[in-house]
Design a protein around this motif. Structure first.
Motif, PDB file in Angstrom:
ATOM      1  N   THR A 246       9.806  -6.787 -13.390  1.00 53.61           N
ATOM      2  CA  THR A 246       9.202  -7.153 -12.109  1.00 53.61           C
ATOM      3  C   THR A 246       7.693  -6.981 -12.178  1.00 53.61           C
ATOM      4  N   PHE A 247       7.001  -7.933 -11.539  1.00 55.46           N
ATOM      5  CA  PHE A 247       5.548  -7.911 -11.466  1.00 55.46           C
ATOM      6  C   PHE A 247       5.081  -7.588 -10.051  1.00 55.46           C
ATOM      7  N   MET A 248       5.989  -7.059  -9.232  1.00 56.95           N
ATOM      8  CA  MET A 248       5.597  -6.565  -7.911  1.00 56.95           C
ATOM      9  C   MET A 248       4.485  -5.539  -8.067  1.00 56.95           C
ATOM     10  N   ALA A 249       3.574  -5.515  -7.097  1.00 57.01           N
ATOM     11  CA  ALA A 249       2.487  -4.547  -7.162  1.00 57.01           C
ATOM     12  C   ALA A 249       3.005  -3.111  -7.022  1.00 57.01           C
ATOM     13  N   LYS A 250       4.043  -2.904  -6.227  1.00 60.51           N
ATOM     14  CA  LYS A 250       4.563  -1.550  -5.994  1.00 60.51           C
ATOM     15  C   LYS A 250       6.077  -1.626  -5.810  1.00 60.51           C
ATOM     16  N   PRO A 251       6.831  -1.703  -6.900  1.00 64.05           N
ATOM     17  CA  PRO A 251       8.276  -1.894  -6.766  1.00 64.05           C
ATOM     18  C   PRO A 251       9.061  -0.621  -6.499  1.00 64.05           C
ATOM     19  N   ILE A 252       8.535   0.561  -6.908  1.00 67.74           N
ATOM     20  CA  ILE A 252       9.304   1.798  -6.826  1.00 67.74           C
ATOM     21  C   ILE A 252       8.509   2.839  -6.052  1.00 67.74           C
ATOM     22  N   GLU A 253       9.120   3.364  -5.008  1.00 67.92           N
ATOM     23  CA  GLU A 253       8.481   4.389  -4.188  1.00 67.92           C
ATOM     24  C   GLU A 253       8.151   5.622  -5.036  1.00 67.92           C
ATOM     25  N   GLY A 254       6.941   6.123  -4.874  1.00 65.30           N
ATOM     26  CA  GLY A 254       6.532   7.317  -5.594  1.00 65.30           C
ATOM     27  C   GLY A 254       6.004   7.072  -6.992  1.00 65.30           C
ATOM     28  N   GLU A 255       6.037   5.827  -7.455  1.00 68.52           N
ATOM     29  CA  GLU A 255       5.531   5.480  -8.779  1.00 68.52           C
ATOM     30  C   GLU A 255       4.189   4.752  -8.637  1.00 68.52           C
ATOM     31  N   PRO A 256       3.377   4.727  -9.696  1.00 64.36           N
ATOM     32  CA  PRO A 256       2.137   3.940  -9.640  1.00 64.36           C
ATOM     33  C   PRO A 256       2.446   2.461  -9.440  1.00 64.36           C
ATOM     34  N   GLY A 257       1.436   1.723  -9.009  1.00 66.56           N
ATOM     35  CA  GLY A 257       1.594   0.283  -8.886  1.00 66.56           C
ATOM     36  C   GLY A 257       1.230  -0.420 -10.181  1.00 66.56           C
ATOM     37  N   SER A 258       1.437  -1.731 -10.184  1.00 65.91           N
ATOM     38  CA  SER A 258       1.131  -2.552 -11.368  1.00 65.91           C
ATOM     39  C   SER A 258      -0.064  -3.450 -11.078  1.00 65.91           C
ATOM     40  N   VAL A 309       2.433  -8.440   1.387  1.00 67.38           N
ATOM     41  CA  VAL A 309       2.434  -7.182   2.131  1.00 67.38           C
ATOM     42  C   VAL A 309       2.659  -6.010   1.187  1.00 67.38           C
ATOM     43  N   ASN A 310       3.480  -6.192   0.161  1.00 72.19           N
ATOM     44  CA  ASN A 310       3.742  -5.126  -0.797  1.00 72.19           C
ATOM     45  C   ASN A 310       2.504  -4.774  -1.611  1.00 72.19           C
ATOM     46  N   SER A 311       1.582  -5.718  -1.764  1.00 71.48           N
ATOM     47  CA  SER A 311       0.396  -5.500  -2.594  1.00 71.48           C
ATOM     48  C   SER A 311      -0.413  -4.301  -2.126  1.00 71.48           C
ATOM     49  N   TYR A 312      -0.428  -4.073  -0.819  1.00 72.58           N
ATOM     50  CA  TYR A 312      -1.293  -3.045  -0.250  1.00 72.58           C
ATOM     51  C   TYR A 312      -0.670  -1.649  -0.360  1.00 72.58           C
ATOM     52  N   ARG A 313       0.580  -1.590  -0.774  1.00 70.87           N
ATOM     53  CA  ARG A 313       1.189  -0.293  -1.067  1.00 70.87           C
ATOM     54  C   ARG A 313       0.614   0.288  -2.355  1.00 70.87           C
ATOM     55  N   ARG A 314      -0.004  -0.536  -3.151  1.00 65.63           N
ATOM     56  CA  ARG A 314      -0.653  -0.059  -4.378  1.00 65.63           C
ATOM     57  C   ARG A 314      -1.999   0.592  -4.086  1.00 65.63           C
ATOM     58  N   TYR A 315      -2.629   0.190  -2.996  1.00 65.95           N
ATOM     59  CA  TYR A 315      -3.958   0.704  -2.662  1.00 65.95           C
ATOM     60  C   TYR A 315      -3.850   2.036  -1.927  1.00 65.95           C
ATOM     61  N   VAL A 316      -3.386   3.062  -2.607  1.00 66.51           N
ATOM     62  CA  VAL A 316      -3.287   4.398  -2.027  1.00 66.51           C
ATOM     63  C   VAL A 316      -3.971   5.390  -2.957  1.00 66.51           C
ATOM     64  N   PRO A 317      -4.554   6.476  -2.404  1.00 66.90           N
ATOM     65  CA  PRO A 317      -5.239   7.461  -3.257  1.00 66.90           C
ATOM     66  C   PRO A 317      -4.283   8.145  -4.224  1.00 66.90           C
ATOM     67  N   ASP A 318      -4.844   8.590  -5.341  1.00 66.90           N
ATOM     68  CA  ASP A 318      -4.137   9.434  -6.306  1.00 66.90           C
ATOM     69  C   ASP A 318      -2.990   8.734  -7.024  1.00 66.90           C
ATOM     70  N   PHE A 319      -2.972   7.411  -7.038  1.00 68.66           N
ATOM     71  CA  PHE A 319      -1.966   6.687  -7.806  1.00 68.66           C
ATOM     72  C   PHE A 319      -2.627   5.737  -8.800  1.00 68.66           C
ATOM     73  N   ALA A 320      -3.779   6.130  -9.294  1.00 62.98           N
ATOM     74  CA  ALA A 320      -4.497   5.389 -10.342  1.00 62.98           C
ATOM     75  C   ALA A 320      -4.850   3.967  -9.925  1.00 62.98           C
ATOM     76  N   ALA A 321      -4.979   3.758  -8.617  1.00 62.88           N
ATOM     77  CA  ALA A 321      -5.352   2.430  -8.129  1.00 62.88           C
ATOM     78  C   ALA A 321      -6.700   2.513  -7.430  1.00 62.88           C
ATOM     79  N   PRO A 322      -7.560   1.530  -7.595  1.00 62.03           N
ATOM     80  CA  PRO A 322      -8.873   1.563  -6.956  1.00 62.03           C
ATOM     81  C   PRO A 322      -8.760   1.282  -5.466  1.00 62.03           C
ATOM     82  N   ILE A 323      -9.484   2.034  -4.680  1.00 60.73           N
ATOM     83  CA  ILE A 323      -9.529   1.769  -3.237  1.00 60.73           C
ATOM     84  C   ILE A 323     -10.987   1.704  -2.807  1.00 60.73           C
TER      85      ILE A 323
END
Length: 451
Positions: A246-258, A309-323
């Motif tokens: 899967t290339f979803m930005a954030k497929p699994i809760e609690g895991e980093p995004g892609s 809408v799922n894309s913005y679940r990746r934009y959270v602090p402390d998950f190696a994603a830029p905000i």
């Protein structure tokens, strides 16, 4: 048959190796980056120079619904699709000898359809070319391998590895971790070789069964074609081994995004020299202007870099994603990172795009920001040398807000194309409205009996 096969790239002719081609898949990427088109017998393809598809394929949402056509109402005029034989490649997972060919979309007067994603990217590259520049990009692809998931109501979980255990998180760069699903990786390599696609490296990322695939730097349109093809071949390789990719930005809760980090440089077309470096190896004003353009216009580009809408679940602090829109040298907390490199390879890494974006649109939007920076000749904010995660910035954090910002940046809209922006807004507003009608498990769990 010989006439058209003579036009094929060498790696494709090698794949055929004297065998009879059974089928040709004529493909084009829609707004979501989904492959649309027709499959036909090779004998039929050999006698056909083009074929037709309605322009409404660019108005289909990710759910299969249709957005309102802002130009032609219900007429759905046909586009003329013309094969680009340089993109012809194998579909090595099929039982018969099958080829894929990416097509370009023209209107009936022969003009490029402005809201076809590949045409849009080619036009952005043309803006650089008109200034005597050649843009160079290198995308990084992150994705998850997951257990098969046939029920959308059940959360996604990692796959079972060769040890019989589920893949674990927090194993970044572990060779043992990537060996857990080595058969999938082997097929990815084999399929890529058959398709003539170059892999710069594969590594384990921080998430459970999260993989990163790096591509060598090169021409933006060619690299977008490669990402488009890679997404399909990776999915096919995974399904061969009873799992999904899967290339979803954030497929699994609690895991980093892609993410799909994009490295950018620009060379002088005549000299072949990187315009980001001067003769002594120092940074040029053009380098700073490019960064400033990204800082000033990436908020508008977010709607293309984070398209769901799922894309913005990746934009959270402390998950190696830029905000943020800060920039820094070798600083992975900044949205814009300048990697350590020789002067000839000086580049800017845009860490904002998600892997769920259409590669043509993601690369085009990122390049458009840099192009505007070069033309506007402004300076960026001061370099961030600390933790950029600790600050906040002006990025939109949901799809609705991102579309609003896109509408407000007129300079960016003109570079990307106002007709495309109109179509894109229609598609994405439709998707966002549909999502807002869905009641989530969180709402049922916490609101049903408590409010």
């Amino acid at each position: 048959m010989a006439d058209w096969t003579d036009k094929l790239p060498e790696h494709t002719r090698d794949y055929i190796a004297g065998r009879r081609v059974d089928e040709v898949e004529c493909v084009i990427a829609d707004v979501a980056g989904v492959a649309r088109g027709k499959a036909m017998p090779a004998s039929k393809f050999a006698t056909q120079k083009s074929y037709f598809l309605p322009n409404s394929i660019f108005l289909q949402t990710i759910t299969g619904d249709w957005a309102d056509n802002p130009f032609d109402g219900f007429t759905e005029p046909d586009m003329v699709l013309v094969p680009d034989f340089s993109t012809a490649t194998a579909a090595p997972w099929t039982a018969d000898v099958t080829l894929q060919v990416i097509h370009d979309a023209h209107d009936q007067q022969g003009n490029p359809v402005p809201f076809a994603p590949r045409n849009l990217l080619r036009r952005i590259v043309g803006l650089f070319n008109a200034q005597g520049w050649t843009p160079v990009v290198a995308p990084e692809m992150e994705f998850f391998l997951t257990a098969r998931n046939t029920d959308p109501n059940i959360p996604i979980i990692p796959p079972i590895g060769r040890t019989g255990r589920r893949a674990m998180a927090n194993q970044a760069y572990s060779l043992s971790a990537i060996d857990e699903y080595g058969k999938v990786v082997d097929d990815i390599y084999d399929f890529a070789e058959a398709q003539g696609l170059e892999i710069d490296g594969i590594l384990q990322e921080a998430g459970a069964a999260q993989v990163e695939l790096n591509l060598a730097h090169g021409d933006p349109v060619k690299l977008a074609d490669d990402v488009f093809y890679f997404k399909r071949l990776i999915r096919e390789a995974a399904m061969r081994h009873d799992c999904f990719a899967t290339f979803m930005a954030k497929p699994i809760e609690g895991e980093p995004g892609s993410a799909m980090h994009i490295h950018h440089s620009v060379v002088d077309t005549k000299t072949g020299k990187n315009i980001f470096s001067d003769r002594k190896g120092g940074e040029t004003e053009a380098f700073l202007h490019f960064i400033a353009g990204m800082q000033n216009h990436l908020p508008a580009a977010v709607a293309l870099l984070a398209p769901y809408v799922n894309s913005y679940r990746r934009y959270v602090p402390d998950f190696a994603a830029p905000i943020n829109l800060e920039w820094g040298r070798d600083n992975r907390t900044t949205g814009l990172r300048v990697p350590v490199s020789d002067p000839s390879a000086r580049r800017v890494e845009n860490r904002l795009p998600g892997m769920d974006c259409n590669p043509y649109l993601g690369i085009a939007a990122s390049l458009a920001c840099g192009y505007l920076g070069l033309m506007e000749a402004k300076l960026p904010r001061a370099e961030c040398s600390g933790n950029a995660y600790s600050g906040s910035d002006e990025l939109p954090y949901n799809l609705g807000d991102a579309l609003d910002v896109l509408e407000e940046d007129q300079a960016f809209r003109e570079v990307i194309g106002t007709e495309f922006c109109t179509v894109y807004n229609s598609v994405k507003r439709n998707e966002y409205k549909e999502f807002l009608q869905v009641i989530s498990p969180w709402e049922r769990e916490h609101l049903l009996l408590n409010v």
